[in-house]
Motif scaffolding. Structure first.
Motif, PDB file in Angstrom:
ATOM      1  N   ILE A   1       8.047  12.238   3.211  1.00 54.87           N
ATOM      2  CA  ILE A   1       7.106  11.149   3.507  1.00 54.87           C
ATOM      3  C   ILE A   1       7.352   9.988   2.539  1.00 54.87           C
ATOM      4  O   ILE A   1       7.368   8.818   2.954  1.00 54.87           O
ATOM      5  CB  ILE A   1       5.647  11.634   3.422  1.00 54.87           C
ATOM      6  N   GLY A   2       7.550  10.301   1.264  1.00 48.15           N
ATOM      7  CA  GLY A   2       7.811   9.247   0.275  1.00 48.15           C
ATOM      8  C   GLY A   2       9.062   8.457   0.596  1.00 48.15           C
ATOM      9  O   GLY A   2       9.056   7.224   0.559  1.00 48.15           O
ATOM     10  N   VAL A   3      10.141   9.150   0.937  1.00 52.49           N
ATOM     11  CA  VAL A   3      11.388   8.467   1.317  1.00 52.49           C
ATOM     12  C   VAL A   3      11.161   7.646   2.580  1.00 52.49           C
ATOM     13  O   VAL A   3      11.615   6.494   2.679  1.00 52.49           O
ATOM     14  CB  VAL A   3      12.536   9.481   1.500  1.00 52.49           C
ATOM     15  N   GLY A   4      10.413   8.202   3.529  1.00 52.65           N
ATOM     16  CA  GLY A   4      10.117   7.461   4.761  1.00 52.65           C
ATOM     17  C   GLY A   4       9.337   6.185   4.487  1.00 52.65           C
ATOM     18  O   GLY A   4       9.639   5.123   5.060  1.00 52.65           O
TER      19      GLY A   4
ATOM     20  N   THR B   1       0.822  -1.214   0.000  1.00 53.31           N
ATOM     21  CA  THR B   1       0.000   0.000   0.000  1.00 53.31           C
ATOM     22  C   THR B   1       0.858   1.267   0.000  1.00 53.31           C
ATOM     23  O   THR B   1       0.554   2.200  -0.753  1.00 53.31           O
ATOM     24  CB  THR B   1      -0.980  -0.026   1.184  1.00 53.31           C
ATOM     25  N   PRO B   2       1.938   1.340   0.796  1.00 57.46           N
ATOM     26  CA  PRO B   2       2.772   2.555   0.720  1.00 57.46           C
ATOM     27  C   PRO B   2       3.299   2.839  -0.688  1.00 57.46           C
ATOM     28  O   PRO B   2       3.431   4.009  -1.067  1.00 57.46           O
ATOM     29  CB  PRO B   2       3.915   2.259   1.701  1.00 57.46           C
TER      30      PRO B   2
ATOM     31  N   PHE C   1       2.142  10.416  -5.072  1.00 61.74           N
ATOM     32  CA  PHE C   1       3.098  11.523  -4.974  1.00 61.74           C
ATOM     33  C   PHE C   1       3.767  11.760  -6.330  1.00 61.74           C
ATOM     34  O   PHE C   1       3.887  12.892  -6.785  1.00 61.74           O
ATOM     35  CB  PHE C   1       4.192  11.224  -3.948  1.00 61.74           C
ATOM     36  N   LEU C   2       4.222  10.670  -6.939  1.00 56.37           N
ATOM     37  CA  LEU C   2       4.945  10.773  -8.213  1.00 56.37           C
ATOM     38  C   LEU C   2       4.038  11.245  -9.348  1.00 56.37           C
ATOM     39  O   LEU C   2       4.440  12.053 -10.181  1.00 56.37           O
ATOM     40  CB  LEU C   2       5.598   9.436  -8.554  1.00 56.37           C
TER      41      LEU C   2
ATOM     42  N   ASN D   1      10.232  -2.426  -1.796  1.00 56.90           N
ATOM     43  CA  ASN D   1       9.554  -1.137  -1.876  1.00 56.90           C
ATOM     44  C   ASN D   1       9.337  -0.820  -3.348  1.00 56.90           C
ATOM     45  O   ASN D   1       9.683  -1.629  -4.218  1.00 56.90           O
ATOM     46  CB  ASN D   1      10.340  -0.032  -1.145  1.00 56.90           C
ATOM     47  N   LEU D   2       8.782   0.344  -3.625  1.00 59.91           N
ATOM     48  CA  LEU D   2       8.515   0.702  -5.015  1.00 59.91           C
ATOM     49  C   LEU D   2       9.791   0.744  -5.843  1.00 59.91           C
ATOM     50  O   LEU D   2       9.835   0.224  -6.959  1.00 59.91           O
ATOM     51  CB  LEU D   2       7.791   2.061  -5.073  1.00 59.91           C
ATOM     52  N   THR D   3      10.841   1.330  -5.287  1.00 58.58           N
ATOM     53  CA  THR D   3      12.106   1.454  -6.023  1.00 58.58           C
ATOM     54  C   THR D   3      12.650   0.082  -6.414  1.00 58.58           C
ATOM     55  O   THR D   3      12.979  -0.163  -7.582  1.00 58.58           O
ATOM     56  CB  THR D   3      13.143   2.218  -5.188  1.00 58.58           C
ATOM     57  N   LEU D   4      12.737  -0.843  -5.450  1.00 62.18           N
ATOM     58  CA  LEU D   4      13.250  -2.178  -5.748  1.00 62.18           C
ATOM     59  C   LEU D   4      12.301  -2.956  -6.648  1.00 62.18           C
ATOM     60  O   LEU D   4      12.740  -3.715  -7.523  1.00 62.18           O
ATOM     61  CB  LEU D   4      13.504  -2.959  -4.462  1.00 62.18           C
TER      62      LEU D   4
END
Length: 193
Positions: free
Chosen positions: A156-159, A64-65, A72-73, A171-174
């Protein structure tokens, strides 16, 4: 020009468009054979076991995050592309993009790609209710980004990315990296080996 709420909100007609897009995505997913709810027969608000059959089947989970970060993006993307344009169409465009992803994500090709290239070895796709909720989480992220200063949104996004990296090793990046360009060392680390 469409009327908006005081403070630059989004007019009702754009909300109706966003709901229509979400319903169209839900219908497409049912047509594709996705189960409406978890095949376990229940609907949970939170499914906290990232490596279980409940993942991507309920209203919220550890991915969900990522959908909030999508919001955000997408806010940033459509703000850059459509700077000065009305807020409503940018919001609808973000919902359409997320809905398109939810449908694409549940195609056999993407499901198989996740299973082959990422840590989602047992992934079988999302339930319709999970996909609809994911669109809603993205919309929440979009609205948060539209109200907060960009630095706060970025923090918040980085958190959120660091939280999910710590808790589930993903996470989204990975997720994007492993879907596009799998790295064996990351896959091994994600599996806990």
């Amino acid at each position: 020009m469409a009327r908006t709420r005081k403070g630059g909100g989004i007019a009702a007609r754009y909300w109706l468009m966003a709901i229509g897009i979400t319903l169209a995505a839900a219908i497409a997913l049912v047509w594709m054979g996705r189960p409406p709810i978890c095949t376990c027969g229940t609907i949970k608000l939170w499914a906290g076991a990232a490596h279980s059959a409940d993942n991507s089947q309920h209203l919220a989970d550890w991915y969900t995050p990522s959908h909030i970060v999508h919001g955000f993006l997408f806010y940033a993307l459509f703000w850059l592309l459509w700077r000065g344009g009305p807020r409503g169409p940018r919001f609808v465009a973000a919902v359409a993009l997320e809905a398109a992803w939810e449908v694409a994500e549940n195609t056999r090709w993407v499901i198989d790609r996740y299973r082959d290239a990422t840590m989602a070895l047992g992934y079988t796709g999302d339930s319709v209710i999970n996909s609809v909720a994911d669109i809603g989480w993205m919309a929440l992220g979009y609205l948060i980004a539209s109200r907060l200063p960009w630095r706060v949104t970025a923090a918040i996004g980085v958190g959120l990315e660091l939280l999910t990296l710590y808790v589930i090793r993903d996470n989204l990046t990975l997720n994007v990296l492993m879907l596009v360009w799998p790295i064996d060392a990351i896959r091994v680390w994600q599996s806990g080996a």
